[in-house]
Design a protein around this motif. Structure first.
Motif, PDB file in Angstrom:
ATOM      1  N   LEU A  29      22.071  13.586  38.509  1.00 10.15           N
ATOM      2  CA  LEU A  29      22.741  13.873  37.394  1.00 10.15           C
ATOM      3  C   LEU A  29      22.273  14.920  36.853  1.00 10.15           C
ATOM      4  N   LYS A  30      21.302  15.405  37.124  1.00 13.16           N
ATOM      5  CA  LYS A  30      20.835  16.932  36.721  1.00 13.16           C
ATOM      6  C   LYS A  30      20.839  17.779  37.083  1.00 13.16           C
ATOM      7  N   GLU A  31      21.305  17.415  38.817  1.00  8.90           N
ATOM      8  CA  GLU A  31      21.728  18.459  39.579  1.00  8.90           C
ATOM      9  C   GLU A  31      22.910  18.901  39.653  1.00  8.90           C
ATOM     10  N   ILE A  32      24.384  17.387  39.495  1.00  6.92           N
ATOM     11  CA  ILE A  32      25.177  18.229  38.637  1.00  6.92           C
ATOM     12  C   ILE A  32      25.437  18.629  36.955  1.00  6.92           C
ATOM     13  N   ALA A  33      24.450  17.499  37.012  1.00  2.00           N
ATOM     14  CA  ALA A  33      25.132  19.094  35.324  1.00  2.00           C
ATOM     15  C   ALA A  33      24.957  20.568  36.366  1.00  2.00           C
ATOM     16  N   SER A  34      23.775  20.902  36.327  1.00  2.00           N
ATOM     17  CA  SER A  34      22.955  22.313  36.701  1.00  2.00           C
ATOM     18  C   SER A  34      24.668  23.036  37.550  1.00  2.00           C
ATOM     19  N   TYR A  35      24.969  21.754  38.234  1.00  2.00           N
ATOM     20  CA  TYR A  35      26.248  22.654  39.224  1.00  2.00           C
ATOM     21  C   TYR A  35      27.025  23.053  38.563  1.00  2.00           C
ATOM     22  N   ILE A  36      27.553  22.047  37.409  1.00  2.00           N
ATOM     23  CA  ILE A  36      29.108  22.275  36.676  1.00  2.00           C
ATOM     24  C   ILE A  36      28.365  23.281  35.336  1.00  2.00           C
ATOM     25  N   GLN A  37      27.361  23.235  34.806  1.00  2.00           N
ATOM     26  CA  GLN A  37      27.151  24.965  34.651  1.00  2.00           C
ATOM     27  C   GLN A  37      27.060  26.054  33.897  1.00  2.00           C
ATOM     28  N   LYS A  38      27.674  25.500  36.219  1.00  2.00           N
ATOM     29  CA  LYS A  38      27.657  27.411  36.865  1.00  2.00           C
ATOM     30  C   LYS A  38      28.810  27.569  36.975  1.00  2.00           C
ATOM     31  N   ILE A  39      29.772  26.524  36.945  1.00  2.00           N
ATOM     32  CA  ILE A  39      31.359  26.447  36.936  1.00  2.00           C
ATOM     33  C   ILE A  39      31.604  28.051  36.359  1.00  2.00           C
ATOM     34  N   GLU A  40      32.159  29.299  37.424  1.00  2.00           N
ATOM     35  CA  GLU A  40      32.851  30.186  36.191  1.00  2.00           C
ATOM     36  C   GLU A  40      34.496  30.407  35.950  1.00  2.00           C
ATOM     37  N   THR A  41      35.429  30.344  34.503  1.00  2.00           N
ATOM     38  CA  THR A  41      35.830  30.465  34.852  1.00  2.00           C
ATOM     39  C   THR A  41      36.622  31.783  35.699  1.00  2.00           C
ATOM     40  N   GLU A  42      37.828  31.082  36.168  1.00  2.20           N
ATOM     41  CA  GLU A  42      38.060  31.584  36.821  1.00  2.20           C
ATOM     42  C   GLU A  42      39.699  32.532  35.863  1.00  2.20           C
ATOM     43  N   TYR A  43      39.954  34.180  36.053  1.00  2.00           N
ATOM     44  CA  TYR A  43      41.109  34.527  35.806  1.00  2.00           C
ATOM     45  C   TYR A  43      42.465  34.983  36.613  1.00  2.00           C
ATOM     46  N   GLU A  44      43.547  35.247  36.342  1.00  2.00           N
ATOM     47  CA  GLU A  44      44.610  35.868  36.902  1.00  2.00           C
ATOM     48  C   GLU A  44      45.547  37.486  36.219  1.00  2.00           C
ATOM     49  N   GLY A  45      46.332  37.760  36.778  1.00  2.00           N
ATOM     50  CA  GLY A  45      47.081  38.735  35.387  1.00  2.00           C
ATOM     51  C   GLY A  45      48.339  37.837  36.217  1.00  2.00           C
ATOM     52  N   THR A  46      48.861  38.257  34.907  1.00  2.00           N
ATOM     53  CA  THR A  46      50.172  37.227  34.700  1.00  2.00           C
ATOM     54  C   THR A  46      50.874  38.410  35.290  1.00  2.00           C
ATOM     55  N   LYS A  47      51.944  37.663  36.020  1.00  2.00           N
ATOM     56  CA  LYS A  47      53.240  38.313  36.729  1.00  2.00           C
ATOM     57  C   LYS A  47      54.280  38.848  35.553  1.00  2.00           C
ATOM     58  N   GLU A  48      54.372  38.152  34.447  1.00  2.00           N
ATOM     59  CA  GLU A  48      55.081  38.937  33.866  1.00  2.00           C
ATOM     60  C   GLU A  48      54.563  40.163  32.755  1.00  2.00           C
ATOM     61  N   PHE A  49      54.580  41.225  32.905  1.00  2.00           N
ATOM     62  CA  PHE A  49      54.017  42.057  32.181  1.00  2.00           C
ATOM     63  C   PHE A  49      55.315  42.656  30.510  1.00  2.00           C
ATOM     64  N   TYR A  50      54.735  42.409  29.629  1.00  2.00           N
ATOM     65  CA  TYR A  50      54.503  42.190  28.033  1.00  2.00           C
ATOM     66  C   TYR A  50      55.048  43.370  27.583  1.00  2.00           C
ATOM     67  N   ALA A  51      55.764  43.654  26.552  1.00  5.75           N
ATOM     68  CA  ALA A  51      57.019  45.002  26.141  1.00  5.75           C
ATOM     69  C   ALA A  51      56.179  45.156  24.326  1.00  5.75           C
ATOM     70  N   LYS A  52      55.577  46.614  24.709  1.00  6.47           N
ATOM     71  CA  LYS A  52      55.038  47.280  22.956  1.00  6.47           C
ATOM     72  C   LYS A  52      55.403  47.955  22.849  1.00  6.47           C
ATOM     73  N   ARG A  53      55.957  48.353  21.664  1.00  2.00           N
ATOM     74  CA  ARG A  53      56.963  49.518  21.246  1.00  2.00           C
ATOM     75  C   ARG A  53      55.358  51.016  21.449  1.00  2.00           C
ATOM     76  N   ILE A  54      55.815  51.999  22.056  1.00  5.02           N
ATOM     77  CA  ILE A  54      55.164  53.195  22.730  1.00  5.02           C
ATOM     78  C   ILE A  54      54.555  53.884  20.896  1.00  5.02           C
ATOM     79  N   HIS A  55      54.695  53.927  20.254  1.00  5.35           N
ATOM     80  CA  HIS A  55      54.333  54.046  18.672  1.00  5.35           C
ATOM     81  C   HIS A  55      53.017  53.267  18.901  1.00  5.35           C
ATOM     82  N   GLU A  56      52.713  52.167  19.129  1.00  6.84           N
ATOM     83  CA  GLU A  56      51.978  51.193  18.768  1.00  6.84           C
ATOM     84  C   GLU A  56      50.914  51.308  19.045  1.00  6.84           C
TER      85      GLU A  56
END
Length: 461
Positions: free
Chosen positions: A253-280
Motif C-alpha cells: 500500500l505504501k507503493e500504491i499510495a506513492s504511485y497515486i500521488q504521482k498521477i498528474e492531472t491531464e488537461y485538454e483544450g475545449t473545441k468550443e471557443f467562447y465569446a467576449k466583447r472586444i472592449h473587455e
C-alpha cells in the motif's frame, strides 16, 4: 527554511539583522552571494493561482505592471542603508538574472479612432478554455501496478553460534516458510486496517482519481485495482502470524499510495471557443522590457533602421500605437501593409492586433491543454443583409531557430478551423469563423503562408 530549500508558502519580507559585509574591491563576497540566492528562492515562491489556467508555482505578473495582483509576488528585502552593500547585492542579483540590467517601460495605447468604433464596442473575440480531461474511462490502476509482485521477509530474530577457532557461524534457526497471497485473498480486516494509514487511500480521495470506483472493497479486491497483486512472504515460523501479513500489506500500500500521488492531472483544450466583447479584452497596457538591442523586442518599429521600418500611428488597421515585437514580427506587420489594400476591397472592417502578453488572449491545444498565446489576431468583418460575417485569424511569426521546437503550435493552429466551434450565449444573425494559419517565416515558409492567407481571405489575385 530558505537555506534548506523548504517551501515557504507565504513570504513577503526578508529582514537582514546584521551590518557586516565581506565584499572586497567592489565585488560581492560569499555572504552577499548567499543572500542573493536567498532572495532568489524567496522570489520564486508564489503558490497560488487566481485564474484556472494559471500555473500554481510560477510567477505570473512580472510583465503586467498595472495588475494589482503583483503585490502577491512582491518580496521586500530590508537592510541597513549601506550603499556599498546594496550596490554589491544589486550586482549579484543581475548576475543571476533576477534583476533586469536596464529595464525600459513600454506603453501600448489603443488608438482613439479604434476605441470609438462600433467594432470595438460590439464585436467579439473568441478563445477556448483549458479543462481537466474526463476520467470516466479510467477503470483502475496502471496495468504494471495491478499485476505487481512484492516480497516481504519477516524478521526472524535468529541467533548464531560462532566457533572458537574459526569465523564460521551456524544459524540455529534456518527454517524458512514461503507463502504467496493474491491481494484479494488477504483478509479484509487486515487490508482495510493497513489502508487507513494513508490519507490518499481514503475512499473520497480515491474516487477523485478513479470515478468508476464504487467501494473500498472493490479497490482492494478488483483485478482492475489491487486484487491481482501478488505478495510473497518469507517467514521463519511454520504458521504465518497476522502481523507479518499486515506488514507485507503495508509495504504494498505504501507503493500504491506513492504511485497515486504521482498521477498528474491531464488537461485538454475545449473545441468550443467562447465569446467576449472586444472592449473587455483589448485595453491599454504597460510593461517592462530589458536588454533591448538591434531591431528586436522592445524597439519601436518606427525607430528601426531597416526595410521593415514604418510608423504604425498612421495605419488605421493597426489598433495600437506601435509595435515592439521581434524582427520576424516586424517583418510580418510590414508584409501585412502590402496586402491591406486588396483585403480592403473585400471587407468592411479590418483590424490587426498585437496579442501582447499582459494579459494575452490564450488558447489551449485540443489534446494536451498546452497554453499558447499567438502573436497576432486579424479581424475581418463583412456586412450582409442579415448581420455580418466575422473572421478571426490567429497568426504566429516564428524565427527559423524555433520552427522545429514550436512545431506543435503550428499543428494546433492548422486544426482550429476544422475543429474549433465558435459559440455564443445567445443567438444573433451574425456568422463567425475562427482560423489558424501556418507560421510566418521569411526564410522557409513565406510562400506557404502567403498562399494560405490569400486562400482563407479570398484575396488571391
Amino acid at each position: 527554511m530558505l537555506n534548506e530549500g523548504w517551501d515557504v508558502l507565504n513570504l513577503f519580507d526578508i529582514v537582514r539583522l546584521y551590518e557586516t559585509r565581506d565584499g572586497k574591491n567592489g565585488k560581492p563576497g560569499k555572504t552577499t552571494i548567499s543572500e542573493a540566492q536567498l532572495i532568489g528562492r524567496g522570489a520564486r515562491y508564489c503558490p497560488f493561482k487566481i485564474e484556472d489556467d494559471q500555473p500554481r508555482n510560477k510567477r505570473k505578473y512580472d510583465y503586467d505592471v498595472t495588475n494589482e495582483n503583483r503585490i502577491l509576488e512582491t518580496l521586500l528585502y530590508h537592510s541597513m542603508q549601506d550603499s556599498r552593500y546594496i550596490s554589491e547585492l544589486r550586482y549579484e542579483l543581475k548576475q543571476t538574472g533576477l534583476l533586469a540590467d536596464a529595464p525600459m517601460e513600454i506603453n501600448y495605447i489603443l488608438k482613439d479612432e479604434f476605441k470609438q468604433s462600433d467594432f470595438f464596442r460590439e464585436a467579439y473575440v473568441f478563445s477556448n478554455r483549458k479543462v481537466e480531461k474526463s476520467k470516466k474511462s479510467v477503470m483502475g490502476i496502471d496495468k504494471k501496478m495491478r499485476n505487481g509482485f512484492y516480497q516481504y521477509k519477516v524478521s526472524s530474530g535468529s541467533s548464531f553460534i560462532y566457533g572458537l577457532f574459526d569465523e564460521e557461524k551456524i544459524n540455529t534457526n534456518s527454517f524458512i516458510n514461503t507463502s504467496r497471497y493474491k491481494f484479494k485473498k488477504i483478509p479484509l480486516n487486515i487490508t482495510e486496517a493497513a489502508m487507513a494509514n494513508f490519507e490518499i487511500l481514503k475512499f473520497n480521495t480515491l474516487k477523485s482519481y478513479f470515478p468508476n470506483l464504487k467501494s473500498k472493497r472493490e479497490f482492494l479486491h478488483s483485478d482492475n485495482c489491487l486484487g491481482n497483486i501478488t505478495l510473497q512472504i518469507e517467514s521463519p515460523y511454520e504458521k504465518l502470524q497476522a502481523k507479518g501479513l499486515y506488514n507485507g500489506t503495508m509495504k504494498i500500500l505504501k507503493e500504491i499510495a506513492s504511485y497515486i500521488q504521482k498521477i498528474e492531472t491531464e488537461y485538454e483544450g475545449t473545441k468550443e471557443f467562447y465569446a467576449k466583447r472586444i472592449h473587455e479584452v483589448l485595453k491599454d497596457k504597460k510593461t517592462y522590457i530589458d536588454n533591448t538591442h538591434g531591431d528586436g523586442v522592445g524597439v519601436s518599429q518606427a525607430m528601426i533602421v531597416s526595410e521593415d521600418s514604418m510608423d504604425l500611428a498612421f495605419e488605421p488597421w493597426y489598433v495600437y500605437n506601435d509595435n515592439y515585437g521581434t524582427g520576424e514580427e516586424k517583418a510580418f506587420v510590414k508584409y501585412f501593409k502590402g496586402i491591406f489594400k486588396d483585403l480592403r476591397s473585400k471587407y468592411d472592417e479590418i483590424y490587426f492586433v498585437r496579442n501582447e502578453r499582459i494579459p494575452a488572449l490564450a488558447i489551449y491545444e485540443f489534446d494536451t491543454g498546452e497554453r499558447f498565446e499567438p502573436d497576432f489576431l486579424l479581424f475581418l468583418q463583412k456586412k450582409g443583409t442579415d448581420g455580418y460575417l466575422q473572421e478571426q485569424i490567429y497568426i504566429e511569426p516564428k524565427g527559423s531557430h524555433l520552427l522545429g521546437k514550436d512545431k506543435w503550435k503550428e499543428n494546433f493552429l492548422l486544426k482550429i478551423e476544422e475543429q474549433g466551434i465558435p459559440t455564443k450565449t445567445y443567438v444573433d444573425d451574425n456568422k463567425y469563423r475562427i482560423i489558424g494559419l501556418p507560421f510566418f517565416n521569411r526564410e522557409y515558409k513565406m510562400e506557404e503562408f502567403d498562399i494560405n492567407l490569400k486562400f482563407e481571405t479570398g484575396s488571391e489575385k
